[in-house]
Design a protein around this motif. Sequence first.
Motif, PDB file in Angstrom:
ATOM      1  N   PHE A  17       0.812  -1.220   0.000  1.00 37.55           N
ATOM      2  CA  PHE A  17       0.000   0.000   0.000  1.00 37.55           C
ATOM      3  C   PHE A  17       0.847   1.272   0.000  1.00 37.55           C
ATOM      4  O   PHE A  17       0.529   2.237  -0.695  1.00 37.55           O
ATOM      5  N   SER A  18       1.937   1.284   0.738  1.00 38.56           N
ATOM      6  CA  SER A  18       2.755   2.496   0.859  1.00 38.56           C
ATOM      7  C   SER A  18       3.447   2.889  -0.447  1.00 38.56           C
ATOM      8  O   SER A  18       3.842   4.036  -0.614  1.00 38.56           O
ATOM      9  N   GLU A  19       3.561   1.973  -1.381  1.00 37.46           N
ATOM     10  CA  GLU A  19       4.233   2.266  -2.646  1.00 37.46           C
ATOM     11  C   GLU A  19       3.403   3.166  -3.563  1.00 37.46           C
ATOM     12  O   GLU A  19       3.952   3.993  -4.278  1.00 37.46           O
ATOM     13  N   ALA A  20       2.094   2.972  -3.586  1.00 37.65           N
ATOM     14  CA  ALA A  20       1.228   3.752  -4.480  1.00 37.65           C
ATOM     15  C   ALA A  20      -0.199   3.756  -3.928  1.00 37.65           C
ATOM     16  O   ALA A  20      -1.110   3.176  -4.523  1.00 37.65           O
ATOM     17  N   PRO A  21      -0.404   4.400  -2.779  1.00 37.97           N
ATOM     18  CA  PRO A  21      -1.719   4.332  -2.144  1.00 37.97           C
ATOM     19  C   PRO A  21      -2.858   4.851  -3.017  1.00 37.97           C
ATOM     20  O   PRO A  21      -3.935   4.242  -3.047  1.00 37.97           O
ATOM     21  N   LEU A  22      -2.652   5.930  -3.739  1.00 42.27           N
ATOM     22  CA  LEU A  22      -3.719   6.470  -4.580  1.00 42.27           C
ATOM     23  C   LEU A  22      -4.113   5.488  -5.676  1.00 42.27           C
ATOM     24  O   LEU A  22      -5.294   5.225  -5.898  1.00 42.27           O
ATOM     25  N   ALA A  23      -3.137   4.919  -6.334  1.00 42.25           N
ATOM     26  CA  ALA A  23      -3.418   3.957  -7.404  1.00 42.25           C
ATOM     27  C   ALA A  23      -4.171   2.745  -6.867  1.00 42.25           C
ATOM     28  O   ALA A  23      -5.144   2.286  -7.477  1.00 42.25           O
ATOM     29  N   TYR A  24      -3.750   2.238  -5.725  1.00 46.70           N
ATOM     30  CA  TYR A  24      -4.383   1.039  -5.182  1.00 46.70           C
ATOM     31  C   TYR A  24      -5.791   1.319  -4.674  1.00 46.70           C
ATOM     32  O   TYR A  24      -6.691   0.490  -4.828  1.00 46.70           O
ATOM     33  N   LEU A  25      -5.993   2.490  -4.097  1.00 45.12           N
ATOM     34  CA  LEU A  25      -7.351   2.854  -3.666  1.00 45.12           C
ATOM     35  C   LEU A  25      -8.276   3.065  -4.872  1.00 45.12           C
ATOM     36  O   LEU A  25      -9.450   2.677  -4.832  1.00 45.12           O
ATOM     37  N   LEU A  26      -7.740   3.650  -5.931  1.00 39.10           N
ATOM     38  CA  LEU A  26      -8.557   3.816  -7.136  1.00 39.10           C
ATOM     39  C   LEU A  26      -8.904   2.468  -7.764  1.00 39.10           C
ATOM     40  O   LEU A  26     -10.012   2.288  -8.288  1.00 39.10           O
ATOM     41  N   SER A  27      -7.999   1.516  -7.702  1.00 43.59           N
ATOM     42  CA  SER A  27      -8.317   0.166  -8.189  1.00 43.59           C
ATOM     43  C   SER A  27      -9.414  -0.468  -7.336  1.00 43.59           C
ATOM     44  O   SER A  27     -10.291  -1.166  -7.849  1.00 43.59           O
ATOM     45  N   ALA A  28      -9.375  -0.209  -6.028  1.00 49.86           N
ATOM     46  CA  ALA A  28     -10.430  -0.727  -5.148  1.00 49.86           C
ATOM     47  C   ALA A  28     -11.774  -0.078  -5.481  1.00 49.86           C
ATOM     48  O   ALA A  28     -12.813  -0.752  -5.507  1.00 49.86           O
ATOM     49  N   VAL A  29     -11.758   1.224  -5.739  1.00 51.65           N
ATOM     50  CA  VAL A  29     -12.990   1.915  -6.141  1.00 51.65           C
ATOM     51  C   VAL A  29     -13.527   1.313  -7.437  1.00 51.65           C
ATOM     52  O   VAL A  29     -14.722   1.053  -7.564  1.00 51.65           O
ATOM     53  N   ALA A  30     -12.635   1.073  -8.391  1.00 46.51           N
ATOM     54  CA  ALA A  30     -13.051   0.455  -9.648  1.00 46.51           C
ATOM     55  C   ALA A  30     -13.685  -0.911  -9.396  1.00 46.51           C
ATOM     56  O   ALA A  30     -14.713  -1.247  -9.993  1.00 46.51           O
ATOM     57  N   GLY A  31     -13.088  -1.684  -8.510  1.00 46.16           N
ATOM     58  CA  GLY A  31     -13.650  -2.995  -8.184  1.00 46.16           C
ATOM     59  C   GLY A  31     -15.058  -2.887  -7.625  1.00 46.16           C
ATOM     60  O   GLY A  31     -15.952  -3.638  -8.015  1.00 46.16           O
ATOM     61  N   VAL A  32     -15.277  -1.941  -6.724  1.00 48.80           N
ATOM     62  CA  VAL A  32     -16.619  -1.731  -6.148  1.00 48.80           C
ATOM     63  C   VAL A  32     -17.592  -1.290  -7.232  1.00 48.80           C
ATOM     64  O   VAL A  32     -18.738  -1.762  -7.274  1.00 48.80           O
ATOM     65  N   VAL A  33     -17.146  -0.417  -8.119  1.00 45.32           N
ATOM     66  CA  VAL A  33     -18.016   0.042  -9.215  1.00 45.32           C
ATOM     67  C   VAL A  33     -18.400  -1.141 -10.102  1.00 45.32           C
ATOM     68  O   VAL A  33     -19.569  -1.279 -10.495  1.00 45.32           O
ATOM     69  N   TYR A  34     -17.453  -2.013 -10.411  1.00 48.03           N
ATOM     70  CA  TYR A  34     -17.759  -3.193 -11.227  1.00 48.03           C
ATOM     71  C   TYR A  34     -18.725  -4.131 -10.501  1.00 48.03           C
ATOM     72  O   TYR A  34     -19.610  -4.713 -11.136  1.00 48.03           O
ATOM     73  N   ILE A  35     -18.570  -4.276  -9.203  1.00 49.75           N
ATOM     74  CA  ILE A  35     -19.515  -5.108  -8.429  1.00 49.75           C
ATOM     75  C   ILE A  35     -20.916  -4.516  -8.517  1.00 49.75           C
ATOM     76  O   ILE A  35     -21.891  -5.234  -8.782  1.00 49.75           O
ATOM     77  N   LEU A  36     -21.029  -3.194  -8.298  1.00 46.79           N
ATOM     78  CA  LEU A  36     -22.346  -2.544  -8.342  1.00 46.79           C
ATOM     79  C   LEU A  36     -22.960  -2.633  -9.737  1.00 46.79           C
ATOM     80  O   LEU A  36     -24.167  -2.856  -9.881  1.00 46.79           O
ATOM     81  N   ALA A  37     -22.143  -2.462 -10.764  1.00 49.34           N
ATOM     82  CA  ALA A  37     -22.649  -2.572 -12.135  1.00 49.34           C
ATOM     83  C   ALA A  37     -23.148  -3.989 -12.409  1.00 49.34           C
ATOM     84  O   ALA A  37     -24.211  -4.166 -13.026  1.00 49.34           O
ATOM     85  N   THR A  38     -22.420  -4.977 -11.935  1.00 55.95           N
ATOM     86  CA  THR A  38     -22.836  -6.366 -12.127  1.00 55.95           C
ATOM     87  C   THR A  38     -24.172  -6.621 -11.445  1.00 55.95           C
ATOM     88  O   THR A  38     -25.081  -7.213 -12.035  1.00 55.95           O
ATOM     89  N   ILE A  39     -24.310  -6.175 -10.207  1.00 57.33           N
ATOM     90  CA  ILE A  39     -25.563  -6.354  -9.468  1.00 57.33           C
ATOM     91  C   ILE A  39     -26.703  -5.638 -10.180  1.00 57.33           C
ATOM     92  O   ILE A  39     -27.793  -6.185 -10.344  1.00 57.33           O
ATOM     93  N   GLY A  40     -26.454  -4.405 -10.612  1.00 56.33           N
ATOM     94  CA  GLY A  40     -27.488  -3.640 -11.291  1.00 56.33           C
ATOM     95  C   GLY A  40     -27.914  -4.269 -12.598  1.00 56.33           C
ATOM     96  O   GLY A  40     -29.113  -4.380 -12.892  1.00 56.33           O
ATOM     97  N   LEU A  41     -26.960  -4.691 -13.403  1.00 51.09           N
ATOM     98  CA  LEU A  41     -27.285  -5.280 -14.699  1.00 51.09           C
ATOM     99  C   LEU A  41     -27.928  -6.654 -14.572  1.00 51.09           C
ATOM    100  O   LEU A  41     -28.777  -7.020 -15.384  1.00 51.09           O
ATOM    101  N   ALA A  42     -27.548  -7.410 -13.569  1.00 48.82           N
ATOM    102  CA  ALA A  42     -28.090  -8.758 -13.399  1.00 48.82           C
ATOM    103  C   ALA A  42     -29.461  -8.754 -12.746  1.00 48.82           C
ATOM    104  O   ALA A  42     -30.207  -9.725 -12.871  1.00 48.82           O
ATOM    105  N   GLY A  43     -29.811  -7.677 -12.064  1.00 44.57           N
ATOM    106  CA  GLY A  43     -31.071  -7.626 -11.332  1.00 44.57           C
ATOM    107  C   GLY A  43     -32.244  -7.218 -12.200  1.00 44.57           C
ATOM    108  O   GLY A  43     -32.113  -6.937 -13.395  1.00 44.57           O
ATOM    109  N   HIS A  44     -33.389  -7.208 -11.573  1.00 42.86           N
ATOM    110  CA  HIS A  44     -34.626  -6.831 -12.249  1.00 42.86           C
ATOM    111  C   HIS A  44     -35.271  -5.691 -11.476  1.00 42.86           C
ATOM    112  O   HIS A  44     -35.118  -5.578 -10.275  1.00 42.86           O
TER     113      HIS A  44
END
Length: 138
Positions: A44-71
């Motif tokens: 984490f200490s090497e590139a905290p901003l990059a790693y946090l942004l990757s985590a945000v992207a992961g959450v966004v992909y999870i939410l998109a998957t839930i939204g698209l798969a749902g009714h």
Amino acid sequence: MSEPAPASQPRATSSGPGRVLIAVYAIFALSATARAAVQIATKFSEAPLAYLLSAVAGVVYILATIGLAGHGPGRRRLAWAAVGFELIGVLVIGTVTVLDAADFPDDTVWSVYGRGYGFVPLVLPLFGLWWLRRTRAR
């Protein structure tokens, strides 16, 4: 007197090509979240901003998957919000990483418009928004 025609219902986003879209989003949700978790846990200490942004992207992909798969309208709104946020994120982070790479010593999912993932992160939200629009109620 004839009754007015009822408004048509939106087509399920999980039908037809939507199934492939959901599968791709699920793969990105898993890969981005797992990558970010490992990076945050180990370096984490090497590139905290990059790693946090990757985590945000992961959450966004999870939410998109839930939204698209749902009714239902709530899931559709979630999909619109997540996929729209994803497009903005890819464009903003992609542009920042092109213009000022020094602030990002390690790549994020959205760095240079998703170059590390074959630019799929740039194309995916465009296809997702198109699919959401195509399947909307008429």
